[in-house]
Scaffold this active site. Structure first.
Site, PDB file in Angstrom:
ATOM      1  N   ASP A 198       0.829  -1.211   0.000  1.00 25.09           N
ATOM      2  CA  ASP A 198       0.000   0.000   0.000  1.00 25.09           C
ATOM      3  C   ASP A 198       0.861   1.258   0.000  1.00 25.09           C
ATOM      4  O   ASP A 198       2.062   1.220   0.295  1.00 25.09           O
ATOM      5  CB  ASP A 198      -0.888  -0.030   1.253  1.00 25.09           C
ATOM      6  CG  ASP A 198      -2.217   0.666   1.034  1.00 25.09           C
ATOM      7  OD1 ASP A 198      -2.325   1.469   0.093  1.00 25.09           O
ATOM      8  OD2 ASP A 198      -3.142   0.406   1.821  1.00 25.09           O
ATOM      9  N   ASP A 255     -10.741   2.080  -3.071  1.00 22.65           N
ATOM     10  CA  ASP A 255     -11.242   1.819  -1.716  1.00 22.65           C
ATOM     11  C   ASP A 255     -12.756   1.811  -1.679  1.00 22.65           C
ATOM     12  O   ASP A 255     -13.353   1.520  -0.650  1.00 22.65           O
ATOM     13  CB  ASP A 255     -10.715   2.883  -0.741  1.00 22.65           C
ATOM     14  CG  ASP A 255      -9.342   2.517  -0.209  1.00 22.65           C
ATOM     15  OD1 ASP A 255      -8.893   1.381  -0.459  1.00 22.65           O
ATOM     16  OD2 ASP A 255      -8.716   3.358   0.460  1.00 22.65           O
TER      17      ASP A 255
HETATM   18  C1  GLA Z   1      -5.712   1.830   2.318  1.00 19.84           C
HETATM   19  C2  GLA Z   1      -6.129   0.680   1.430  1.00 19.84           C
HETATM   20  C3  GLA Z   1      -7.198  -0.122   2.119  1.00 19.84           C
HETATM   21  C4  GLA Z   1      -6.655  -0.650   3.433  1.00 19.84           C
HETATM   22  C5  GLA Z   1      -6.167   0.494   4.289  1.00 19.84           C
HETATM   23  C6  GLA Z   1      -5.433   0.007   5.519  1.00 19.84           C
HETATM   24  O1  GLA Z   1      -6.731   2.748   2.465  1.00 19.84           O
HETATM   25  O2  GLA Z   1      -6.559   1.142   0.202  1.00 19.84           O
HETATM   26  O3  GLA Z   1      -7.613  -1.200   1.308  1.00 19.84           O
HETATM   27  O4  GLA Z   1      -5.623  -1.557   3.187  1.00 19.84           O
HETATM   28  O5  GLA Z   1      -5.273   1.347   3.576  1.00 19.84           O
HETATM   29  O6  GLA Z   1      -4.988   1.031   6.311  1.00 19.84           O
END
Ligand code: GLA
Length: 747
Positions: free
Chosen positions: A481, A551
């Site tokens: 990420d 997301d």
């Molecule tokens: C980001 C990712 C999510 C999740 C969060 C965790 O927003 O896109 O899918 O993994 O971080 O903190």
């Protein structure tokens, strides 16, 4: 496939069975762009560039023949400012004499077998040298201070060209680079629409199509990453272009940082398209003998509309971008803990979550954020990767991983290696490791800072600490990420005059660490993520074969996000998960069928606690996973064809389909979001079927209660019927409905 040069006419011809890309040396060795488009076998080299007199258009110093030749009107491959071309340039250097005028002329060329590798950058590839040819043209600055090398690769079966460029300081003084574009495409006319994709967090890749206007239009990112806001994609299309018809010239970069995609319609009616690293706030010092290489641009030509364009991009991504063990392997159905538990979990709850998911058919369990340091929220501990939170995971990562393996699934882990929390052991030890600018306080984003990946010591720490975690257990999957934009882009370890390089050095540093980690752990399936789709680009896809698309997991919003993303990227690269309702981002309630139909159109998984569903819902999930596995090969390797756009018409419907490689299996998804009285019925005409074949409808709708079958099931249709007459979609009697049809060839 052929690259040839004819000395008498100065013509360079790059071609394969689909396209021709033609350049010509004109006047005193200017490299003119002559043609890019559908293959032309016999190209007449005469009258291929324009000689037009425009009052006020300057002539080059060595042009003896009057006023009808000017760089203002000459379509060029690598235009520069200062010698008569006033349009947006492709290269700009502040020379050691303080000026920026560049006069670039052809010096030499070579034709190579195969595909060059771009220095320090991800690049497309061929497995077999016979599958590509590369032309390298060297231009020389007339003052002798610089050379520019232009690389053009043509592939055996692809309707596209890959370009990149390199600039070399051939003087004995420092030169300051301000811009080096990856591609430039000049056209003699200006009758185009301009298409790009804009968005925001959880709202990525909306399609924007506008008529090309006079003047300069720029789509760009200065956020340190490709960005949620503008994907690094730009297309020019004919006014009549649709999904199936019309001409499209589309380009993207194999690059994950700041970029610019510029179009200019000049007042004389010429069109220019330029793409490369963003020249805004970019500088690079070239010491004597040093060079700088621009990332690759992939430039598709399609004469069969946007579906044609996407077919080319998809095939290219699958064959020449994605690599490694997972390239041709079917991807597992996963369940991710994020929306199921957020930071609130421990070993027992994750094992229970896994057991319930595995019982329904899930094959990979992913533990998302919150397993290290004292990270019980998103304000802390990034960087402390080797400090496992023993309160949550008393047996460590390996204890949990073994348990999941024992239950019969693969195990995956979330990491965010490029970041550092203020509240972390790493920051206490190395406060200078975060990007920063002297005399400024750092801005935070999600309460975190960004590591200075321009520094080798920082990169070595990241590689070491992440490698320690990944070797501590038999981890099968990693979600990598990156959750914020870059601000205060400066490095304490570089001198003042190089601070303009840091945004670029960050991305080069990123590529260094992902290269080292992914090659060391080549069996791990890596999924790239950046707050969802901030960094959905071909650069990251060279290392990680799939990306968390957004997301936003709401099945209605996802129709637009996935539709837009599919302009460039095949569904197998797009993470798509069924999540709980009410949806956590938008509060919307949609049926399990709608969520499934949307998620199975990408790289499929769940983002919810399946153990919390009713027994009936669990039965439904089990049935759906079974359906997915049955048709997984077509969904992950077949052709993806868009049928109804959520960005056009009544914006209430979306439809797309998958056709297996051998065209024997077809899966069609149809979504209708709002019902209304008197709504006309929708007829969908299939595309891409095997001519002369007959198809039987084997699954029509995944029932919400098992074994309710519709009368359509079992019906047989000819390919011609499906493509011309089409199927009328059933009336939907509730909002946010979806239909799923699977048809199989019958002999
Ligand atoms: C980001 C990712 C999510 C999740 C969060 C965790 O927003 O896109 O899918 O993994 O971080 O903190």
């Amino acid at each position: 496939m052929e690259i040839k040069f004819e000395k008498e006419t100065g013509l360079f011809t790059i071609s394969n069975s689909k396209i021709s890309y033609i350049m010509q040396l004109v006047k005193n060795n200017y490299l003119a762009h002559v043609y890019y488009g559908k293959k032309i076998d016999d190209f007449n080299p005469y009258c291929s560039y324009y000689e037009v007199e425009h009052e006020g258009a300057p002539q080059p110093f060595d042009y003896p023949e009057g006023r009808i030749f000017s760089l203002e009107c000459l379509p060029q491959e690598m235009p520069a400012y200062g010698c008569g071309d006033f349009k947006y340039p492709a290269v700009q250097v502040r020379l050691d004499n303080g000026t920026t005028s560049l006069d670039l002329r052809y010096e030499s060329h070579e034709i190579l077998k195969g595909k060059n590798k771009t220095k320090n950058l991800p690049s497309s590839y061929v497995n077999n040298e016979e599958d590509a040819l590369t032309l390298v043209i060297t231009l020389k600055e007339v003052g002798g201070k610089l050379k520019v090398k232009l690389y053009y690769t043509v592939f055996e079966n692809e309707s596209l060209i890959v370009r990149s460029s390199e600039i070399i300081n051939t003087s004995d003084k420092e030169q300051k680079l301000h811009q080096l574009a990856s591609m430039c495409l000049d056209f003699a006319d200006g009758s185009f629409d301009r298409v790009h994709m804009y968005g925001s967090h959880a709202n990525e890749r909306n399609i924007d199509r506008v008529p090309l206007n006079h003047g300069i239009d720029v789509v760009s990112s200065a956020r340190g990453a490709t960005s949620h806001q503008h994907n690094n994609f730009l297309a020019l299309c004919s006014k009549d272009a649709t999904e199936e018809h019309g001409e499209v010239y589309a380009s993207t970069l194999v690059w994950s940082g700041n970029f610019e995609a510029v179009t200019e319609l000049s007042c004389y009616g010429y069109t220019r398209m330029v793409m490369g690293i963003n020249s805004f706030d970019f500088e690079w010092i070239l010491k004597p003998g040093e060079s700088f290489t621009a990332p690759e641009a992939v430039i598709v030509y399609a004469d069969n509309g946007f579906n044609g364009m996407s077919r080319s991009f998809h095939h290219f991504v699958k064959e020449h971008i994605v690599r490694g063990r997972w390239k041709d392997q079917l991807r597992p159905v996963l369940a991710n803990s994020w929306e199921a538990a957020y930071f609130d979990f421990d070993q027992d709850s994750i094992v229970r979550f896994a057991r319930d998911a595995i019982a329904l058919g899930v094959e990979l369990i992913v533990l998302d954020d919150g397993w290290f340091g004292h990270r019980d929220n998103d304000k802390t501990s990034l960087g402390d990767w080797t400090i496992i939170n023993k309160k949550k995971l008393p047996y460590g990562i390996s204890g949990l991983c073994d348990e999941i393996h024992h239950l019969g699934a693969k195990f995956g882990l979330w990491i965010e290696p490029e970041m550092i929390s203020h509240d972390s052991e790493l920051f206490k030890a190395h406060p200078d490791w975060a990007l920063s600018v002297p005399d400024h306080k750092r801005s935070t984003g999600r309460d975190q800072y960004v590591l200075d990946l321009s520094r080798k010591d920082v990169r070595d720490y990241v590689v070491e600490s992440i490698s320690t975690v990944l070797s501590s257990a038999s981890i099968d999957y990693v979600k990598w990420d990156m959750n914020r934009n870059l601000t205060e882009i400066g490095s304490l370890s570089f001198p003042e005059k190089q601070q303009g390089e840091i945004a670029t050095r960050y991305v080069l540093g990123l590529y260094d660490i992902v290269e080292r980690i992914t090659s060391r752990f080549e069996n791990i399936l890596f999924e790239s993520c950046s707050g969802g789709g901030r960094r959905f680009d071909m650069g990251m896809l060279c290392y990680m074969p799939q990306v968390w698309t957004s997301d936003n997991t709401d099945a209605v919003a996802r129709q637009r996000i996935q539709y837009g993303t599919s302009y460039l990227y095949p569904p197998v690269t797009m993470g798509a998960h069924v999540s709980a309702v009410p949806n956590h981002q938008l509060n919307r309630i949609t049926s399990m069928l709608t969520r499934f139909t949307c998620a199975m159109s990408g790289n499929f998984g769940y983002e919810m606690d399946l153990g919390k569903l009713s027994p009936q819902e669990q039965e439904e999930v089990k049935y759906q996973i079974g359906i997915y596995k049955k048709y997984r090969e077509t969904l992950q390797t077949g052709d993806f064809i868009r049928l109804i756009s959520p960005f056009e018409g009544n914006r209430n419907e979306t439809s797309w389909s998958f056709v297996s490689k051998d065209q024997s299996e077809v899966i069609l998804m149809y979504f209708r979001n709002l019902v209304q009285n008197g709504m006309p019925l929708t007829r969908i005409r299939f595309k891409g079927l095997k001519q002369g074949a007959k198809y039987q409808c084997v699954v029509h709708e995944c029932p919400s209660v098992l074994s309710v079958k519709h009368e359509m099931s079992g019906q047989v249709f000819s390919a011609e019927y499906l493509e011309n007459r089409g199927l009328i979609m059933d009336k939907c009697d509730s909002d946010f409905a979806a239909h799923l049809y699977v048809l199989k060839e019958v002999k």
